[in-house]
Design a protein around this motif. Structure first.
Motif, PDB file in Angstrom:
ATOM      1  N   ASN A 301       8.511  18.132  16.074  1.00 17.66           N
ATOM      2  CA  ASN A 301       9.420  19.122  15.399  1.00 17.66           C
ATOM      3  C   ASN A 301      11.091  18.464  16.584  1.00 17.66           C
ATOM      4  OD1 ASN A 301       8.965  21.986  14.006  1.00 17.66           O
ATOM      5  ND2 ASN A 301       7.647  20.359  14.832  1.00 17.66           N
ATOM      6  N   LEU A 302      11.090  17.696  17.598  1.00 20.04           N
ATOM      7  CA  LEU A 302      12.284  17.600  18.635  1.00 20.04           C
ATOM      8  C   LEU A 302      13.119  16.771  17.882  1.00 20.04           C
ATOM      9  CD1 LEU A 302      13.087  17.682  20.651  1.00 20.04           C
ATOM     10  CD2 LEU A 302      11.943  15.325  21.671  1.00 20.04           C
ATOM     11  N   ILE A 303      11.586  15.087  17.047  1.00 20.95           N
ATOM     12  CA  ILE A 303      12.917  14.406  16.368  1.00 20.95           C
ATOM     13  C   ILE A 303      13.157  14.569  15.202  1.00 20.95           C
ATOM     14  CG2 ILE A 303      12.063  11.736  15.241  1.00 20.95           C
ATOM     15  CD1 ILE A 303      10.361  11.535  18.258  1.00 20.95           C
ATOM     16  N   THR A 304      12.618  15.635  14.050  1.00 20.82           N
ATOM     17  CA  THR A 304      13.281  16.085  12.592  1.00 20.82           C
ATOM     18  C   THR A 304      14.286  16.717  13.516  1.00 20.82           C
ATOM     19  OG1 THR A 304      11.055  16.032  12.174  1.00 20.82           O
ATOM     20  CG2 THR A 304      12.694  17.337  11.046  1.00 20.82           C
ATOM     21  N   ALA A 305      14.364  17.741  14.614  1.00 25.09           N
ATOM     22  CA  ALA A 305      15.929  18.382  15.035  1.00 25.09           C
ATOM     23  C   ALA A 305      16.690  17.630  15.519  1.00 25.09           C
ATOM     24  CB  ALA A 305      15.219  19.863  15.578  1.00 25.09           C
ATOM     25  N   TYR A 306      16.350  16.799  15.808  1.00 23.59           N
ATOM     26  CA  TYR A 306      17.666  15.370  16.415  1.00 23.59           C
ATOM     27  C   TYR A 306      17.455  14.937  15.385  1.00 23.59           C
ATOM     28  CZ  TYR A 306      19.463  11.513  18.787  1.00 23.59           C
ATOM     29  OH  TYR A 306      20.129  10.563  19.187  1.00 23.59           O
ATOM     30  N   VAL A 307      17.652  14.192  14.373  1.00 20.33           N
ATOM     31  CA  VAL A 307      18.003  13.370  13.390  1.00 20.33           C
ATOM     32  C   VAL A 307      18.636  14.477  12.450  1.00 20.33           C
ATOM     33  CG1 VAL A 307      17.165  12.435  11.240  1.00 20.33           C
ATOM     34  CG2 VAL A 307      16.020  12.122  13.292  1.00 20.33           C
TER      35      VAL A 307
END
Length: 400
Positions: A301-307
């Motif tokens: 979730n963190l990396i999806t939100a970042y991307v």
């Protein structure tokens, strides 16, 4: 309990290569389960609230022992928030919040709550964690005099009030270090003292690398180092590029390309122009390795939100063509990333996606903020999966 797993990396193509998800891995956005509070969210909130509760009850003896124990064991959330730091944030939260409201100008006196924390160290001269809490409160107060909550850049001209609070913080931290020379949190706080240290550019590498050596498995240490290598702090784009490469090589047995990605993670978001110096292929490979090695829904979730935050529409209007092209490459990884790794939505992670490790809003989130983050996450995933399931015809570009 809330630490970072190191499971063996699974074999698959990288998220930057446009690979297809395994059969049955895709979910419609409406089918993805939403977990308003996960085990990691709960752990983060519990440590913050525990620190706040014990401070309100004047249980500083117990608080000191808890901070020392979590500091010793190096407990952290998957994204790199130290549990000892969360306890310390909770412990000083009431005093710092009051100070931010009370300080209306650079001539305002130091709020009583901040002074009270400093005076508390006289009653507990052998408890280094209390010196640490008081030092961090002084640093927070210093930034309040500059009108900042979470500092994202050095002040153009530091005020006397700012420098005075850092002087007190430095004295308190020196006493904490004398009591606990091996403390990771003391070492990390020394990096934050650089904001008021002449010649900080000559010290930034040594101090951050001391922290990374002391806590090598915590990505938050790499993230903080990357931010401090931006031109707005103590470095330059070329310095960041050079040290991210060096750390990636040195930490190969632990991190590999993950170190490179974590070093750039917050720096790239805070300073979009830094993308000109980024090795985007290595960065995307690092994100893929982070997710493949942990299989952690929190990090997914963190990396999806970042991307998702790298979409060109969110970029500054004056961003260079080269930096914009890098953002487009990163954002283009979103469909593959969501299809492969995202199995549930964690709105608390999306709500905090722009926060640096150790940022001020460490406590529980309101229901309204969680609801807004859920809607944001669903919208982003729906757009990504639409692209994945209905790709543009050959020869046609995609606008993000």
């Amino acid at each position: 309990m809330f630490g970072i797993s190191r499971s063996k990396r699974s074999r698959h193509d990288g998220i930057g290569q446009g690979s297809s998800a395994a059969p049955g891995a895709q979910h419609a956005p409406s089918e993805l389960p939403v977990r308003n509070e996960t085990r990691h969210d709960r752990g983060r909130n519990v440590y913050f609230q525990k620190g706040q509760f014990l401070a309100r009850q004047d249980r500083w003896d117990m608080l000191g022992r808890l901070i020392a124990e979590t500091d010793r064991t190096k407990g952290a959330t998957p994204a790199g928030d130290s549990l000892a730091a969360l306890l310390a944030v909770g412990a000083r939260d009431d005093a710092v919040r009051h100070a931010r409201g009370a300080i209306q100008g650079k001539a305002c006196p130091v709020p009583a709550g901040i002074d009270a924390l400093t005076e508390l160290t006289q009653d507990m001269p052998n408890t280094y964690a209390i010196f640490l809490v008081a030092a961090r409160a002084q640093i927070d107060c210093a930034w309040a005099y500059e009108g900042q909550v979470d500092p994202y850049a050095m002040p153009r001209v530091a005020s006397e009030a700012f420098l005075d609070r850092f002087d007190v913080a430095s004295e308190l931290l020196a006493q904490a270090e004398a009591l606990a020379p091996e403390s990771v949190e003391v070492a990390a706080t020394k990096c934050d003292l650089l904001a008021a240290v002449p010649g900080a550019e000559d010290l930034v590498d040594a101090l951050h690398r001391d922290v990374i050596r002391a806590d090598p498995g915590n990505p938050g240490r790499l993230r903080s180092y990357g931010v401090h290598l931006l031109p707005r702090w103590f470095g330059s784009y070329s310095h960041l590029a050079r040290m991210s490469e060096t750390l990636s090589q040195e930490a190969q047995p632990i991190w590999g390309n993950q170190a490179y990605a974590w070093m750039w993670f917050d720096a790239l978001r805070l300073d979009p122009e830094a993308a000109e110096e980024l090795d985007v292929d290595r960065f995307l490979a690092g994100l893929d390795e982070i997710l493949a090695s942990s299989e952690n829904a929190h990090l997914a979730n963190l990396i999806t939100a970042y991307v998702d935050g790298m979409k060109p529409a969110a970029a500054p209007d004056d961003l260079s063509a080269g930096a914009m092209a890098v953002r487009q490459r990163i954002h283009a990884a979103l469909p593959a990333l969501t299809g492969r790794h995202l199995t549930e939505l964690h709105p608390q992670v999306w709500a905090r996606a722009d926060a640096l490790p150790g940022a001020s809003h460490a406590g529980p989130l309101s229901a309204g903020r969680i609801a807004a983050a859920t809607a944001q996450a669903r919208s982003a995933v729906e757009a990504a999966l639409s692209i994945r399931l209905h790709p543009a015809p050959a020869g046609m570009g995609r606008s993000a």
